[in-house]
Design an enzyme around this catalytic site. Structure first.
Site, PDB file in Angstrom:
ATOM      1  N   SER A 131     102.454  73.140   4.577  1.00 25.51           N
ATOM      2  CA  SER A 131     102.415  71.903   5.362  1.00 25.51           C
ATOM      3  C   SER A 131     101.095  71.156   5.184  1.00 25.51           C
ATOM      4  O   SER A 131     100.773  70.262   5.967  1.00 25.51           O
ATOM      5  CB  SER A 131     102.644  72.212   6.848  1.00 25.51           C
ATOM      6  OG  SER A 131     101.651  73.092   7.341  1.00 25.51           O
ATOM      7  N   HIS A 145     111.943  72.333  10.397  1.00 23.72           N
ATOM      8  CA  HIS A 145     112.183  73.681  10.912  1.00 23.72           C
ATOM      9  C   HIS A 145     113.617  73.883  11.386  1.00 23.72           C
ATOM     10  O   HIS A 145     114.070  75.016  11.531  1.00 23.72           O
ATOM     11  CB  HIS A 145     111.247  73.965  12.087  1.00 23.72           C
ATOM     12  CG  HIS A 145     109.800  73.864  11.741  1.00 23.72           C
ATOM     13  ND1 HIS A 145     108.976  72.886  12.251  1.00 23.72           N
ATOM     14  CD2 HIS A 145     109.025  74.614  10.927  1.00 23.72           C
ATOM     15  CE1 HIS A 145     107.749  73.048  11.767  1.00 23.72           C
ATOM     16  NE2 HIS A 145     107.758  74.078  10.964  1.00 23.72           N
ATOM     17  N   SER A 202     100.064  77.031  11.466  1.00 24.54           N
ATOM     18  CA  SER A 202     100.910  77.236  10.288  1.00 24.54           C
ATOM     19  C   SER A 202     101.094  78.718  10.003  1.00 24.54           C
ATOM     20  O   SER A 202     100.142  79.413   9.622  1.00 24.54           O
ATOM     21  CB  SER A 202     100.286  76.539   9.067  1.00 24.54           C
ATOM     22  OG  SER A 202     100.935  76.939   7.876  1.00 24.54           O
ATOM     23  N   GLU A 246     111.337  77.739  14.049  1.00 18.08           N
ATOM     24  CA  GLU A 246     112.443  77.993  13.104  1.00 18.08           C
ATOM     25  C   GLU A 246     113.280  79.184  13.549  1.00 18.08           C
ATOM     26  O   GLU A 246     114.513  79.137  13.503  1.00 18.08           O
ATOM     27  CB  GLU A 246     111.896  78.258  11.696  1.00 18.08           C
ATOM     28  CG  GLU A 246     113.008  78.532  10.682  1.00 18.08           C
ATOM     29  CD  GLU A 246     112.503  78.984   9.324  1.00 18.08           C
ATOM     30  OE1 GLU A 246     113.149  79.853   8.718  1.00 18.08           O
ATOM     31  OE2 GLU A 246     111.440  78.481   8.878  1.00 18.08           O
ATOM     32  N   HIS A 300     108.374  81.396  16.914  1.00 21.87           N
ATOM     33  CA  HIS A 300     108.332  80.285  15.964  1.00 21.87           C
ATOM     34  C   HIS A 300     109.561  79.399  16.134  1.00 21.87           C
ATOM     35  O   HIS A 300     110.671  79.884  16.345  1.00 21.87           O
ATOM     36  CB  HIS A 300     108.258  80.820  14.530  1.00 21.87           C
ATOM     37  CG  HIS A 300     107.867  79.780  13.528  1.00 21.87           C
ATOM     38  ND1 HIS A 300     108.757  78.879  13.014  1.00 21.87           N
ATOM     39  CD2 HIS A 300     106.672  79.498  12.935  1.00 21.87           C
ATOM     40  CE1 HIS A 300     108.143  78.098  12.151  1.00 21.87           C
ATOM     41  NE2 HIS A 300     106.866  78.448  12.085  1.00 21.87           N
ATOM     42  N   CYS A 346     105.469  71.993   0.328  1.00 19.30           N
ATOM     43  CA  CYS A 346     106.742  72.274  -0.334  1.00 19.30           C
ATOM     44  C   CYS A 346     107.608  71.020  -0.268  1.00 19.30           C
ATOM     45  O   CYS A 346     107.305  70.065   0.450  1.00 19.30           O
ATOM     46  CB  CYS A 346     107.444  73.441   0.350  1.00 19.30           C
ATOM     47  SG  CYS A 346     107.821  73.133   2.100  1.00 19.30           S
TER      48      CYS A 346
END
Length: 283
Positions: free
Chosen positions: A261, A73, A217, A125, A123, A12
């Site tokens: 990613s 992130h 991921s 993030e 995670h 992305c």
């Protein structure tokens, strides 16, 4: 055997921009990457080879280098303040869509709502999103939903959450909290939605799916899981060397997708290996 490639796949813009930022740094030895830039082994090996330092994602001591690069992130405001107080110069590559998720969480909390975050509890993030909100609740599955005493709830998502998974948890929240005033802010990023939509179209045409991306991921795992839930055989691989010819014997249509990613070169190498396998099987 024929290989069909998803219409949307791979890196992305947030990951591309973060990687481009590292490649523009002249003195990598002066920079500590705060955790993993992306959950992709090939990228991490490239960065290590150039001399970047890297701090762990879980337990982060104050880096010894003068500069600290914040990954796509993102981190909490509290963590930013800690790094600045330690005299560090920050290189911020936080994805703009992750920044919007932080803003949404902050706005909901300031409005007096208990913030619920749909996402993976461990995670990086999600830890960043909840780092400034000690009362936030992370929901990984519908079974995590409870009837809370709060009359005002605010719901956001980790940006790479599958849309149907988020919808199931949202329904569970509504059912369990019928008297609550619930505000939902859609923070699932557009690239994630585009890749899921492309995968849906692909799954209607193939028997086997190969999803390319790092083992850590989250969104690549989600792609493979979605295929399995649809009744297909799915393999999550990091690169072409993991592919096995016997996986594809007897199958006519094989789909290829990749997480956000995953390097273009890795996708190309996996596709080339699949084409070689197809040629061998058809002999």
């Amino acid at each position: 055997m024929k290989i069909l490639v998803a219409a949307e796949l791979g890196m992305c813009f947030g990951v591309r921009d973060a990687l481009a930022a590292t490649r523009a740094i002249a003195s990598p030895e002066d920079v500590t990457i705060h955790g993993e830039l992306v959950h992709n082994g090939a990228v991490l090996r490239e960065l290590d080879g150039r001399g970047f330092h890297r701090s762990p994602e879980d337990d982060r001591p104050l880096p010894t280098t003068s500069h600290v690069l914040l990954t796509a992130h993102g981190v909490s405001d509290r963590e930013r303040a800690r790094l600045l107080a330690g005299g560090k110069v920050l290189i911020d590559t936080t994805c703009p869509l992750v920044q919007k998720a932080h803003e949404a969480a902050r706005t909901l909390a300031e409005a007096g709502r208990r913030v619920l975050v749909i996402g993976k509890r461990d995670h990086v993030e999600v830890r960043g999103l909840t780092g400034d909100l000690p009362d936030a609740i992370v929901l990984q599955n519908p079974g995590d939903v409870e009837t809370w005493p709060d009359r005002r709830l605010g719901v956001i998502c980790q940006t790479t959450t599958p849309v149907d998974h988020a919808s199931a948890i949202r329904r569970a929240i509504t059912v369990a909290n019928p008297r609550a005033d619930i505000e939902f802010v859609d923070t699932i990023c557009a690239p994630t939605k585009a890749r899921i939509a492309a995968l849906d179209a692909l799954l209607e045409q193939v028997e086997v799916l190969v999803a390319v991306g790092g083992k850590g991921s989250n969104n690549t795992r989600a792609l493979a899981t979605k295929a399995r839930l649809a009744g297909l055989i799915a393999y999550h691989v990091e690169g072409p060397d993991e592919l096995r010819e016997e996986w594809f014997v007897g199958h006519r249509m094989v789909g290829l997708t990749a997480g956000t990613s995953t390097l273009d070169s890795t996708i190309a190498a996996v596709r080339a290996r699949l084409e070689d396998i197809a040629a061998t099987i058809s002999r």
